[in-house]
Design an enzyme around this catalytic site. Structure first.
Site, PDB file in Angstrom:
ATOM      1  N   LYS A  85     -18.821 -85.456 -16.166  1.00  0.00           N
ATOM      2  CA  LYS A  85     -19.373 -86.747 -15.817  1.00  0.00           C
ATOM      3  C   LYS A  85     -19.358 -87.697 -17.014  1.00  0.00           C
ATOM      4  O   LYS A  85     -19.386 -88.918 -16.865  1.00  0.00           O
ATOM      5  CB  LYS A  85     -20.813 -86.613 -15.323  1.00  0.00           C
ATOM      6  CG  LYS A  85     -20.996 -85.825 -14.052  1.00  0.00           C
ATOM      7  CD  LYS A  85     -22.491 -85.789 -13.708  1.00  0.00           C
ATOM      8  CE  LYS A  85     -22.746 -84.972 -12.473  1.00  0.00           C
ATOM      9  NZ  LYS A  85     -24.197 -84.878 -12.187  1.00  0.00           N
ATOM     10  N   GLU A 150     -11.509 -88.550 -21.874  1.00  0.00           N
ATOM     11  CA  GLU A 150     -12.666 -87.693 -22.146  1.00  0.00           C
ATOM     12  C   GLU A 150     -13.696 -88.474 -22.956  1.00  0.00           C
ATOM     13  O   GLU A 150     -13.345 -89.434 -23.642  1.00  0.00           O
ATOM     14  CB  GLU A 150     -12.178 -86.454 -22.920  1.00  0.00           C
ATOM     15  CG  GLU A 150     -13.234 -85.509 -23.438  1.00  0.00           C
ATOM     16  CD  GLU A 150     -13.953 -84.748 -22.342  1.00  0.00           C
ATOM     17  OE1 GLU A 150     -14.719 -85.415 -21.605  1.00  0.00           O
ATOM     18  OE2 GLU A 150     -13.780 -83.518 -22.246  1.00  0.00           O
ATOM     19  N   ASP A 151     -14.950 -88.054 -22.879  1.00  0.00           N
ATOM     20  CA  ASP A 151     -15.989 -88.723 -23.671  1.00  0.00           C
ATOM     21  C   ASP A 151     -16.018 -88.235 -25.107  1.00  0.00           C
ATOM     22  O   ASP A 151     -16.062 -89.028 -26.045  1.00  0.00           O
ATOM     23  CB  ASP A 151     -17.371 -88.581 -23.010  1.00  0.00           C
ATOM     24  CG  ASP A 151     -17.762 -87.128 -22.763  1.00  0.00           C
ATOM     25  OD1 ASP A 151     -16.898 -86.232 -22.906  1.00  0.00           O
ATOM     26  OD2 ASP A 151     -18.936 -86.874 -22.420  1.00  0.00           O
ATOM     27  N   ILE A 152     -15.962 -86.899 -25.316  1.00  0.00           N
ATOM     28  CA  ILE A 152     -16.102 -86.363 -26.665  1.00  0.00           C
ATOM     29  C   ILE A 152     -15.343 -85.051 -26.800  1.00  0.00           C
ATOM     30  O   ILE A 152     -15.370 -84.217 -25.889  1.00  0.00           O
ATOM     31  CB  ILE A 152     -17.597 -86.174 -27.031  1.00  0.00           C
ATOM     32  CG1 ILE A 152     -17.748 -85.745 -28.503  1.00  0.00           C
ATOM     33  CG2 ILE A 152     -18.291 -85.205 -26.092  1.00  0.00           C
ATOM     34  CD1 ILE A 152     -19.186 -85.834 -29.010  1.00  0.00           C
ATOM     35  N   ASP A 154     -15.507 -81.819 -28.970  1.00  0.00           N
ATOM     36  CA  ASP A 154     -16.439 -81.118 -29.851  1.00  0.00           C
ATOM     37  C   ASP A 154     -15.685 -80.004 -30.574  1.00  0.00           C
ATOM     38  O   ASP A 154     -15.021 -80.238 -31.578  1.00  0.00           O
ATOM     39  CB  ASP A 154     -17.603 -80.581 -29.023  1.00  0.00           C
ATOM     40  CG  ASP A 154     -18.775 -80.117 -29.864  1.00  0.00           C
ATOM     41  OD1 ASP A 154     -18.546 -79.701 -31.013  1.00  0.00           O
ATOM     42  OD2 ASP A 154     -19.922 -80.140 -29.383  1.00  0.00           O
ATOM     43  N   THR A 158     -12.843 -76.886 -24.841  1.00  0.00           N
ATOM     44  CA  THR A 158     -12.822 -77.407 -23.474  1.00  0.00           C
ATOM     45  C   THR A 158     -11.526 -78.140 -23.187  1.00  0.00           C
ATOM     46  O   THR A 158     -10.913 -77.953 -22.131  1.00  0.00           O
ATOM     47  CB  THR A 158     -14.023 -78.349 -23.248  1.00  0.00           C
ATOM     48  OG1 THR A 158     -15.234 -77.624 -23.446  1.00  0.00           O
ATOM     49  CG2 THR A 158     -14.003 -78.916 -21.840  1.00  0.00           C
ATOM     50  N   LYS A 182     -15.881 -85.030 -32.648  1.00  0.00           N
ATOM     51  CA  LYS A 182     -16.956 -84.573 -33.524  1.00  0.00           C
ATOM     52  C   LYS A 182     -16.375 -83.821 -34.721  1.00  0.00           C
ATOM     53  O   LYS A 182     -15.488 -82.980 -34.577  1.00  0.00           O
ATOM     54  CB  LYS A 182     -17.922 -83.679 -32.748  1.00  0.00           C
ATOM     55  CG  LYS A 182     -19.149 -83.263 -33.547  1.00  0.00           C
ATOM     56  CD  LYS A 182     -20.141 -82.483 -32.700  1.00  0.00           C
ATOM     57  CE  LYS A 182     -20.855 -83.361 -31.704  1.00  0.00           C
ATOM     58  NZ  LYS A 182     -21.955 -82.638 -31.017  1.00  0.00           N
ATOM     59  N   LYS A 202     -23.657 -84.106 -34.807  1.00  0.00           N
ATOM     60  CA  LYS A 202     -24.991 -84.323 -34.252  1.00  0.00           C
ATOM     61  C   LYS A 202     -24.870 -84.379 -32.731  1.00  0.00           C
ATOM     62  O   LYS A 202     -23.806 -84.681 -32.202  1.00  0.00           O
ATOM     63  CB  LYS A 202     -25.590 -85.633 -34.779  1.00  0.00           C
ATOM     64  CG  LYS A 202     -25.751 -85.656 -36.296  1.00  0.00           C
ATOM     65  CD  LYS A 202     -26.293 -86.995 -36.777  1.00  0.00           C
ATOM     66  CE  LYS A 202     -26.444 -86.992 -38.290  1.00  0.00           C
ATOM     67  NZ  LYS A 202     -26.966 -88.289 -38.802  1.00  0.00           N
ATOM     68  N   PHE A 203     -25.977 -84.085 -32.038  1.00  0.00           N
ATOM     69  CA  PHE A 203     -25.931 -84.137 -30.581  1.00  0.00           C
ATOM     70  C   PHE A 203     -26.146 -85.579 -30.139  1.00  0.00           C
ATOM     71  O   PHE A 203     -27.195 -86.164 -30.381  1.00  0.00           O
ATOM     72  CB  PHE A 203     -26.984 -83.229 -29.950  1.00  0.00           C
ATOM     73  CG  PHE A 203     -26.678 -82.912 -28.520  1.00  0.00           C
ATOM     74  CD1 PHE A 203     -25.936 -81.795 -28.183  1.00  0.00           C
ATOM     75  CD2 PHE A 203     -27.102 -83.759 -27.508  1.00  0.00           C
ATOM     76  CE1 PHE A 203     -25.633 -81.509 -26.861  1.00  0.00           C
ATOM     77  CE2 PHE A 203     -26.796 -83.492 -26.182  1.00  0.00           C
ATOM     78  CZ  PHE A 203     -26.055 -82.362 -25.863  1.00  0.00           C
ATOM     79  N   ASP A 210     -24.665 -87.047 -21.834  1.00  0.00           N
ATOM     80  CA  ASP A 210     -25.973 -86.620 -21.343  1.00  0.00           C
ATOM     81  C   ASP A 210     -26.562 -85.474 -22.145  1.00  0.00           C
ATOM     82  O   ASP A 210     -25.890 -84.817 -22.949  1.00  0.00           O
ATOM     83  CB  ASP A 210     -25.870 -86.179 -19.881  1.00  0.00           C
ATOM     84  CG  ASP A 210     -25.288 -84.776 -19.745  1.00  0.00           C
ATOM     85  OD1 ASP A 210     -25.946 -83.903 -19.153  1.00  0.00           O
ATOM     86  OD2 ASP A 210     -24.158 -84.548 -20.228  1.00  0.00           O
ATOM     87  N   ARG A 216     -27.758 -90.672 -19.607  1.00  0.00           N
ATOM     88  CA  ARG A 216     -26.509 -91.341 -19.219  1.00  0.00           C
ATOM     89  C   ARG A 216     -26.719 -92.843 -19.045  1.00  0.00           C
ATOM     90  O   ARG A 216     -25.772 -93.621 -19.151  1.00  0.00           O
ATOM     91  CB  ARG A 216     -25.958 -90.745 -17.918  1.00  0.00           C
ATOM     92  CG  ARG A 216     -25.530 -89.287 -18.008  1.00  0.00           C
ATOM     93  CD  ARG A 216     -24.678 -88.900 -16.810  1.00  0.00           C
ATOM     94  NE  ARG A 216     -24.544 -87.465 -16.658  1.00  0.00           N
ATOM     95  CZ  ARG A 216     -23.643 -86.706 -17.284  1.00  0.00           C
ATOM     96  NH1 ARG A 216     -22.815 -87.274 -18.144  1.00  0.00           N
ATOM     97  NH2 ARG A 216     -23.587 -85.407 -17.082  1.00  0.00           N
TER      98      ARG A 216
END
Length: 234
Positions: A85, A150-152, A154, A158, A182, A202-203, A210, A216
């Site tokens: 998402k 994609e958003d990120i 890491d 994935t 990241k 960092k998260f 999210d 979000r």
């Protein structure tokens, strides 16, 4: 406004800003106080700082769209595969800019959008298992030019899993655009073809990223604090 954009100007001066390699945000960058921007009250006590303001995201996304359009806008159809998402907001804004280039140029490229949903996090930790829990019929990707959004990125695990899934459907070509990459020792060193920002380990939440489905609705990309992790833990 000068304060908000000063770190970006410093990146330009230091040669850290390029069109495809992303803007590097240093580990010691403290971000911006949340009282400089509008933040929903229900998150006000649960955000450490604002790492990337919404306006900076928009400017960087426009440039990424231009780079993608220059490279792929040769008349060949493109299938944009949005990773849900977290990628929906970035994908929507990226496509708006690409569509604007399509409208106002002598050349254009047909586009359509498919979606896939992956899950690898619970609370603030990766489960180590990547699940495909939603998506359209990927058989339609065969012999198409694919742009994964994609958003990120890491660890990169994935995305490597997703690239394997996509390649099994015999696309003509595959490019990846991620808003964030990241900087982490857990990385497998995968880097996408296009990305907006290289960020500290960092998260991050906001702009559709999210934490257990919360945050979000934040406009900016923020660093969650420990109180936020406890408040919205599962």
């Amino acid at each position: 406004m000068f304060v908000v954009y000063s770190s970006i100007y410093k990146c330009v001066a230091a040669g850290q800003l390029s069109s495809t390699n992303g803007t590097k945000i240093d580990d010691d960058f403290e971000g911006y106080p949340i009282d400089m921007f509008c933040v929903p009250k229900h998150y006000y006590n649960y955000v450490e700082n604002i790492l990337i303001p919404r306006g900076v995201i928009a400017d960087r996304t426009e440039r990424l769209a231009k780079d993608i359009w220059d490279a792929l806008g040769d008349g060949r159809p493109i299938v944009v595969l949005c990773v849900l998402k977290g990628g929906y907001q970035f994908c929507s804004d990226l496509m708006d800019y690409i569509k604007a280039f399509n409208r106002h140029a002598s050349k254009s490229v047909p586009m359509r959008v498919d979606f896939i949903r992956l899950k690898s996090y619970e609370n603030d930790r990766s489960t180590g298992e990547i699940k495909v829990i939603g998506g359209d019929n990927l058989q339609s990707l065969e012999d198409k030019n694919i742009l994964i959004v994609e958003d990120i990125i890491d660890t990169g695990n994935t995305m490597m899993k997703l690239l394997k899934i996509v390649s099994d459907h015999n696309p003509k070509s595959v490019k990846v655009c991620s808003l964030l990459v990241k900087r982490t020792s857990r990385s497998n060193n995968y880097k996408p073809d296009y990305f907006g920002f290289e960020v500290p380990d960092k998260f991050l939440v906001g702009y559709a990223l999210d934490y257990n489905e919360y945050y979000r609705d934040l406009e900016h990309i923020c660093v969650i604090n420990e109180e936020g992790k406890k408040a919205f833990a599962v």
